[in-house]
Write a protein that holds these residues in place. Structure first.
Motif, mmCIF file in Angstrom:
data_model
loop_
_atom_site.group_PDB
_atom_site.id
_atom_site.type_symbol
_atom_site.label_atom_id
_atom_site.label_comp_id
_atom_site.label_asym_id
_atom_site.label_seq_id
_atom_site.Cartn_x
_atom_site.Cartn_y
_atom_site.Cartn_z
ATOM 1 N N SER A 198 0.867 -1.181 0.000
ATOM 2 C CA SER A 198 0.000 0.000 0.000
ATOM 3 C C SER A 198 0.908 1.237 0.000
ATOM 4 O O SER A 198 2.140 1.126 0.006
ATOM 5 C CB SER A 198 -0.919 0.003 1.215
ATOM 6 O OG SER A 198 -0.170 0.152 2.411
ATOM 7 N N TYR A 199 0.274 2.429 -0.001
ATOM 8 C CA TYR A 199 1.053 3.671 -0.110
ATOM 9 C C TYR A 199 0.583 4.681 0.939
ATOM 10 O O TYR A 199 -0.571 4.655 1.375
ATOM 11 C CB TYR A 199 0.904 4.276 -1.515
ATOM 12 C CG TYR A 199 1.424 3.372 -2.611
ATOM 13 C CD1 TYR A 199 2.718 3.491 -3.081
ATOM 14 C CD2 TYR A 199 0.609 2.377 -3.147
ATOM 15 C CE1 TYR A 199 3.203 2.652 -4.077
ATOM 16 C CE2 TYR A 199 1.078 1.523 -4.130
ATOM 17 C CZ TYR A 199 2.377 1.669 -4.594
ATOM 18 O OH TYR A 199 2.852 0.820 -5.569
ATOM 19 N N VAL A 200 1.519 5.547 1.302
ATOM 20 C CA VAL A 200 1.179 6.680 2.139
ATOM 21 C C VAL A 200 1.777 7.926 1.493
ATOM 22 O O VAL A 200 2.906 7.898 0.993
ATOM 23 C CB VAL A 200 1.697 6.524 3.588
ATOM 24 C CG1 VAL A 200 3.211 6.431 3.639
ATOM 25 C CG2 VAL A 200 1.210 7.677 4.466
ATOM 26 N N THR A 201 0.994 8.986 1.456
ATOM 27 C CA THR A 201 1.481 10.265 0.929
ATOM 28 C C THR A 201 1.649 11.238 2.095
ATOM 29 O O THR A 201 0.741 11.405 2.916
ATOM 30 C CB THR A 201 0.509 10.852 -0.112
ATOM 31 O OG1 THR A 201 0.498 9.999 -1.257
ATOM 32 C CG2 THR A 201 0.949 12.253 -0.529
ATOM 33 N N VAL A 202 2.822 11.865 2.133
ATOM 34 C CA VAL A 202 3.156 12.831 3.176
ATOM 35 C C VAL A 202 3.092 14.222 2.560
ATOM 36 O O VAL A 202 3.761 14.491 1.547
ATOM 37 C CB VAL A 202 4.568 12.572 3.748
ATOM 38 C CG1 VAL A 202 4.879 13.581 4.848
ATOM 39 C CG2 VAL A 202 4.686 11.150 4.252
#
Length: 597
Positions: free
Chosen positions: A88-92
Motif C-alpha cells: 500500500s502507499y502513504v502520501t506525506v
C-alpha cells in the motif's frame, strides 16, 4: 519501503517525479560548451536527494535551501508518496511555510495526485512535527531498525556528496560517537545494547570522577582521612563539654590550673626555645656579614714589583706573574665562598622572620593567659571562656562539613571502583560478541562483509574488507579497506572516487543483507559515476542492475559526460529508467523551473 512519487502544488515550477521500483536515473545534460569544464552546474540533481529528505521529515535547518531562500519557496507544498511493506502507499504532505504541520493519507494505488485534495479527505491533518515523525515511523514499520527511529539511518540510503567522505560516519553524525555507533552496530548484527550500556557506564564513570575532583578542590588540601577528622571531632567535643561544665558551674579553678600548666609546659617552653634559636641565628648572621666584609685581597703585585726594584733585586717579571696567578686562584675560591655565605644568610633571614612571627603570636597568647590567671573578675573569665567555646564550636562545625565532604569523596571512590569494574565487564562482553560474530560465517555481519567485497571486486577487480574491532577503550572501530593481492590494506581507498565506491558498496550490501526484514529497500546516490574510468562505470552499473533485480530500488544521479561510451549510438539506460532529464539550456532545464539561487 521505497519512494514512489515526489510532486508539489506548483507543477509548472516543479514537475512531478514518478519513481520506478527498480532503477531510476536523474540525468543532467551539459549542452552548452562553455559549461563542460565547470565543477558545478546547479541543475538540481543533488537537490532531489534533499527534497526526498524533506519529504521524509528532516528537521528544519536555516541553511537548507528551501528555508534559506524562503522568498522563492514559501508558497511551495511538497508531496512524497511512499510504498509501504504491504504494497500500500502513504502520501506525506509538507509545506515550506508551515513545515512543522504535516498531513498523511494512506491509499492503495500508486502515482496519485493529492495536491488539490481538501483537508477533510486526508487521514491526518496539521499533525505537529514530533508527532508526525512518530506517526510516519509507525507507518513505515522498519522494525529491523528498532529501537531506533526510522530517520536514524536514513542518511545511508540518501547519500549526499558530503556523506561520501566516510563510509560509516554520516554528516549528521558529527556529534558524539555514542549517538551513532550503537545504531550502526545494530544494523550490522552486533549487540547494540551492550555498546549503549558501555557508553552510559563510561559517562557515569566520568561524572563520578569529575565530582570527586570537585570535592578534592573544595577541600583545598585539607584532611581527606575521615578517621582523623572523627578523632579531632571527638577531642573538640570533649573540650566543649568540659568548658561548658565550667561555665555552668561558674567555677574557673580547674581552668586556671589547666591554663597554668599550658603556660608553663607549652607556651613558656616554646618561647624559651625560640629565643635561644633566635640568638644562635643572630650570632651566625653577624659572623657571616663579617666574613663577607673581610674577604678582600689587599696585596698589590705592582707595589711589590716596585719595592723589589728599589731594593736592587732582580725581578724579571716571574715573581709578579706568580703573585697574579695566586691572586686569581684566591679570587675564585673567595667568589665561591661568598656565594655560599650569601645563600646561608638568606636562609637565616627567612628563619628569623618565621621565628619572630611565632614569638609575637606566643607572646600575645601568654599575655592573655596571664591576664586570665591574674584576673579576679569572674565575669571577665566567664566572657573569656565563652569566647573560647564559640571558637571551638565553629571548629566543630567546620570539621563536620569537612567530614561530609570526605565521606562523600569516599563514597564516590567506591562508586568509581564499582563503575570501573562494570565497564570492564561490559567491554569484555562486547569483545566476546564481536569475536563471535566475526567468526560465524552465517552471521549478519559476515553476510554484509561478503556482499561488500563482492560489489567492490566486481567493479574494480580488487578485494575489499569490512571489519569491526574493539579498541583499547572498549569502543567499536569500523573499517572499510581495499586489499592488495597479499591481503594487506592499501591506500587506494583514500581517493575520493574509491571512497565513494566503498560507500555505495556498503549501502547496497546493507540493503541486500536485510532483504528478508522490515528494512528500507531504496538507495539514493548522487554523482554515482564521477571519477571512475569507463570500464569501472560499466561494472558498477551491472552491479546496480543486479541489485535492483533483487528488489532494491536505486536512484542515481549523473552528468552525461560521466556516461560510459556506447557504440552505434546505443543507449546506456532504457527510457523507462531515466525519470528526469536536466540540462543547462535555460531555466526549463532545471529541477525547479526558475533561475538559480
Amino acid at each position: 519501503m521505497k519512494p514512489s512519487k515526489l510532486y508539489s502544488n506548483r507543477p509548472a515550477e516543479f514537475v512531478a517525479i514518478e519513481f520506478e521500483p527498480e532503477l531510476n536515473v536523474v540525468l543532467a545534460e551539459i549542452r552548452l560548451p562553455e559549461n563542460r569544464d565547470r565543477d558545478t552546474h546547479n541543475l538540481g540533481k543533488t537537490t532531489l536527494g534533499r527534497l526526498l529528505d524533506f519529504g521524509f521529515l528532516a528537521g528544519r535547518d536555516a541553511k537548507f535551501f528551501l528555508f534559506k531562500h524562503l522568498d522563492r519557496f514559501e508558497e511551495f507544498v511538497f508531496f512524497l508518496e511512499i510504498e509501504l511493506l504491504d504494497r500500500s502507499y502513504v502520501t506525506v504532505r509538507r509545506s515550506v511555510a508551515e513545515a512543522s504541520k504535516i498531513a498523511f493519507k494512506k491509499h492503495a494505488a500508486r502515482h496519485q495526485d493529492f495536491s488539490t485534495l481538501p483537508d477533510l479527505e486526508w487521514d491526518h491533518v496539521d499533525v505537529p512535527f514530533a508527532r508526525a515523525k512518530e506517526l510516519l515511523d509507525s507507518l513505515l514499520d522498519w522494525r529491523a531498525l528498532k529501537p531506533w527511529h526510522y530517520r536514524k539511518g536514513l542518511g545511508y540510503f540518501l547519500r549526499s556528496q558530503e556523506d561520501f567522505r566516510n563510509v560509516f560516519q554520516l554528516r549528521k553524525f558529527a556529534n558524539l560517537h555514542a549517538d551513532w555507533k550503537p545504531f550502526l552496530a545494530h544494523i550490522l548484527g552486533f549487540d547494540a545494547e551492550l555498546i549503549t550500556q558501555h557508553y552510559e557506564k563510561e559517562n557515569e564513570l566520568k561524572e563520578a570522577e569529575q565530582k570527586a575532583t570537585t570535592i578534592r578542590q573544595e577541600l583545598g588540601g585539607e584532611i581527606e582521612d575521615a578517621g582523623k577528622i572523627d578523632g579531632l571531632l571527638l577531642l573538640k567535643r570533649q573540650e566543649v563539654a568540659r568548658k561548658q561544665e565550667l561555665l555552668d558551674a561558674f567555677d574557673f579553678r580547674s581552668q586556671d590550673k589547666a591554663d597554668t600548666k599550658q603556660l608553663v609546659d607549652q607556651v613558656d617552653a616554646r618561647i624559651a626555645a625560640l629565643n635561644q634559636r633566635r640568638y644562635s641565628l643572630t650570632q651566625n648572621r653577624k659572623k657571616i656579614i663579617a666574613s663577607l666584609e673581610e674577604d678582600q685581597i689587599l696585596f698589590n703585585p705592582e707595589d711589590a714589583s716596585e719595592l723589589f726594584r728599589e731594593a736592587g733585586v732582580l725581578f724579571s717579571g716571574q715573581i709578579k706573574r706568580d703573585f697574579q696567578q695566586l691572586i686569581s686562584f684566591n679570587k675564585a675560591i673567595t667568589d665561591e665562598r661568598r656565594g655560599y655565605l650569601v645563600e646561608e644568610r638568606a636562609e637565616i633571614d627567612a628563619e628569623l622572620k618565621t621565628i619572630n612571627t611565632e614569638l609575637n603570636t606566643l607572646g600575645k597568647r601568654r599575655s592573655e593567659m596571664l591576664a586570665f590567671l591574674s584576673s579576679t573578675d569572674s565575669f571577665a573569665k566567664y566572657k573569656h571562656l565563652s569566647g573560647e567555646l564559640v571558637t571551638l564550636r565553629a571548629d566543630i562545625e567546620s570539621l563536620a562539613r569537612q567530614r561530609e565532604f570526605v565521606h562523600r569523596l569516599q563514597q564516590l571512590r567506591t562508586d568509581i571502583r564499582t563503575l570501573s569494574e562494570e565497564k570492564m565487564h561490559l567491554q569484555a562482553a562486547i569483545e566476546a560478541d564481536v569475536e563471535t560474530k566475526n567468526a560465524d560465517d552465517e552471521s549478519l555481519f559476515s553476510r554484509i562483509r561478503l556482499f561488500f567485497n563482492e560489489i567492490v571486486e566486481d567493479v574494480i577487480d580488487q578485494k575489499a574488507l569490512l571489519s569491526v574491532v574493539v579498541n583499547q577503550y572498549g569502543h567499536l572501530d569500523f573499517r572499510a579497506e581495499l586489499l592488495d593481492d597479499a591481503g594487506n590494506a592499501t591506500s587506494a581507498d583514500r581517493g575520493f572516487s574509491y571512497k565513494k565506491l566503498l560507500c555505495i558498496a556498503f549501502d547496497l550490501a546493507l540493503l541486500r543483507a536485510h532483504l528478508d526484514e522490515a528494512f528500507p529497500r531504496f538507495a539514493f546516490h548522487d554523482g554515482v559515476f564521477e571519477s571512475l574510468d569507463d570500464r569501472k562505470k560499466e561494472n558498477l552499473l551491472a552491479v546496480i542492475r543486479r541489485y535492483t533485480a533483487l528488489g532494491i530500488q536505486s536512484i542515481i544521479t549523473l552528468i552525461d559526460s560521466d556516461l560510459p561510451p556506447r557504440e552505434n549510438e546505443d543507449r546506456v539506460f532504457d527510457e523507462t529508467e531515466v525519470i528526469i532529464v536536466l540540462h543547462d539550456e535555460g531555466d526549463r532545464g532545471r529541477l525547479f523551473k526558475m533561475g538559480a539561487w
